[in-house]
Structures are given as structure tokens and as C-alpha cells.
Design an enzyme around this catalytic site. Sequence first.
Site, PDB file in Angstrom:
ATOM      1  N   ARG A 178       0.829  -1.232   0.000  1.00  0.00           N
ATOM      2  CA  ARG A 178       0.000   0.000   0.000  1.00  0.00           C
ATOM      3  C   ARG A 178       0.857   1.275   0.000  1.00  0.00           C
ATOM      4  NH1 ARG A 178      -2.381  -3.752  -0.783  1.00  0.00           N
ATOM      5  NH2 ARG A 178      -4.206  -4.600   0.262  1.00  0.00           N
ATOM      6  N   SER A 226     -10.457  -0.573   4.473  1.00  0.00           N
ATOM      7  CA  SER A 226      -9.625  -0.787   5.663  1.00  0.00           C
ATOM      8  C   SER A 226      -8.986   0.528   6.094  1.00  0.00           C
ATOM      9  CB  SER A 226      -8.521  -1.805   5.357  1.00  0.00           C
ATOM     10  OG  SER A 226      -9.114  -3.062   5.143  1.00  0.00           O
ATOM     11  N   GLU A 296      -4.035   3.414   6.911  1.00  0.00           N
ATOM     12  CA  GLU A 296      -3.866   3.228   5.462  1.00  0.00           C
ATOM     13  C   GLU A 296      -4.548   4.392   4.738  1.00  0.00           C
ATOM     14  OE1 GLU A 296      -4.796  -0.735   3.997  1.00  0.00           O
ATOM     15  OE2 GLU A 296      -5.738   0.141   2.222  1.00  0.00           O
TER      16      GLU A 296
END
Length: 304
Positions: A178, A226, A296
Site C-alpha cells: 500500500r 480498511s 492506510e
Amino acid sequence: MTDAMTADKQTAFVGVRGTIRCHEPMANHTSWKVGGPARYFFEPCNRQDLSTFLKGLDPTVPVLWLGLGSNLLVRDGGFDGAVIAAHRGLREIRDLGEGRFAVDAGVSCARFSRFAAKHGWSGGEFLAGVPGTMGGALAMNAGAFGSETWTLVEEVELVDRAGSFENRPAGSFAVSYRQVDIPPAHWFTAGVFRLSQGRGDEGANVRSLLEKRSETQPIRQSSAGSVFRNPPNDYAARLIEISGLKGLRIGGAQVSMQHANFIVNDRQACAKDIETLIEKVQTAVADHTGIRLEPEVRFVGEHQ
Ligand SMILES: Cc1cc2nc3c(=O)[nH]c(=O)nc-3n(C[C@H](O)[C@H](O)[C@H](O)COP(=O)(O)OP(=O)(O)OC[C@H]3O[C@@H](n4cnc5c(N)ncnc54)[C@H](O)[C@@H]3O)c2cc1C
């Protein structure tokens, strides 16, 4: 261009053909449905238009590139700069042959995934349930079900703050979970993706991955997917759950009962509710497990 723009600002945007709106509520453009106004909200009609806008933009004005706002918390005070939203203007998929596709940054992940599967190419199925753009997937190295965006990338096209375009090979980027190191003040405008020859079951695979998502994720509620990165060898959702935080609420925001790493806006939350809940989860998980979760999702803008 809107009437709301003052004369000097109009001068700066001479020749721009796309839409520029002032004080545009970002809550209309994020999947959490929160966020205060952007000073300018620009939708280019094509690459040339994007370049003209960037060339005319006062260099002191900050720029935020927006995909579909599916990983973004824009604070309630808004973004005092120019938001560029390219999902209407940069939206072409070109088949280059032999499983190679040039895909504009504004194309949705779902559209590219379905397009590839329909034409018998495999490797992009995991993108079907990622509710962002291909530009956002490049920026975030979006991934799911063991696959990641950058394993498919051959090269990318970028635009810089001066409105110039360049191509770079995938190998020139440091890419990890990510995370992609993008040069400052550069944004992805397209990528060339290489897929592999399918076996005819790609459409069924897409459907099955989407079903798995709807069983495990609150996809009908407003969220940003998320919230936290998974720490090494563990899952953020597991840590949040064992810390007893499922269902924790601040204002209109709640830690999802279905998937503990999702925070849902189910009662007209403001960005402050969500950010406070994120901080509260971070602290409680650290106290309970000794592990500090890192977000994130990206935070932008000013507090109110
Ligand atoms: C229900 C749900 C499920 C999700 N599931 C997943 C999942 O399975 N896997 C996963 O990885 N993510 C998932 N996400 C998160 C999100 O969809 C991804 O991170 C997605 O890649 C973000 O794309 P976007 O276009 O919406 O980017 P945005 O949210 O608009 O932007 C995210 C960041 O990328 C930057 N950015 C966007 N486009 C560009 C560009 N062209 N060039 C440079 N920078 C850019 C933005 O400035 C911002 O910093 C999910 C989100 C939701 C709401």
C-alpha cells in the site's frame, strides 16, 4: 468556469475548458461522505486541458489529486487548494495487444477489471471490488486476495506541477505494501498493465470475489475500506476485535460490527468524528496489544 470565480482567478485559468467549481463540498466526492469545501475543484476534459490548468495555476496553491475519494479523509475545514478530479476526462482503456492495456488514471478499477475479464485476460480480477480509480490504485498499490496493482504495471505516465507529461518504467518506482514512492508534485495520468491469457473463468472469478466481499465487508455503508494497514504477520481487524472495539462509536461514526478494520459513517458523521475514532482505536489497540496501528487512509485538509 463558474460565475463564482473572481476576475483575477479567471485570468489565471485562461484557456481551461473543463469545469472549475469554487468552494465545492468534498463530502460529495468521498466514500465516507465527509469533508469541507475545496477552494477549486477542477475536472479536466482531457490531457491538454489538465496541462493548461496546471500551467495557469498559481504555484503557491496546493494540489490534491482525487480519484474516487475511497481512501481519503478530508477534514471538515476543507482543502485550501486545487482538487483535480480526472475520472470524467481521463477515462480511456486502449488494448495494445497480447494482454497489454493502456489505462487512463480516471478509469474505475471495476471497469478495467470487468473489461479485461470479458476479453479473456486474467490477473485484474481482484480490482473488481476496489471502489477507486486506476490512478488511485497506482498511488496506493491497491491490493486484495493476495494480488497487488504494481505486479501488473509495465510503465506509467505522469504529469508534473508544470503540466508536462513523461513516461517512466515500473522499475523506477519503490513499491511496497500500500505504498508507492511518487516524486513530489507528480501524479499518475495512465498506466500500461500486462495481464495473462485467461482460461475462460475470469468472469466467474470476479463474481466470486465480489460475493466474498459482500459476505465479509459492510459494502453498503459509507466507509473508506480498511482504515489501518495490517502490521507484519498480523491483521489490523483481529487486533481491533480482540481489543473489544467492534461497535465503538463517536458521533455518527462507528467501528463496523461486520469488519473491525472498517469505520462506517452510518449517522451523518463529520470528519472529526471519524478522525477521533481512528485515534481512539489506535490508542486502545496499543494499550491492549502493544502494537501501534498505522492508518492506510490518507488525511487531507484543515480542521474546522
Ligand atoms: C468498501 C471499500 C473497499 C475497499 N477495498 C480495498 C481493497 O480491497 N484493497 C485496497 O487496496 N483498497 C481498498 N479500498 C480503499 C480504496 O478503494 C483504495 O485505496 C483505492 O486504490 C483508492 O482509489 P481512489 O481512486 O478512490 O483514490 P483516492 O481515495 O481518491 O486517493 C487516495 C490517495 O491517492 C492519491 N491519488 C489518487 N489518484 C492519484 C493519481 N492519479 N496520481 C497520484 N496520486 C493519486 C490521492 O491524492 C490520495 O492521496 C476500499 C475502499 C472501500 C470504500
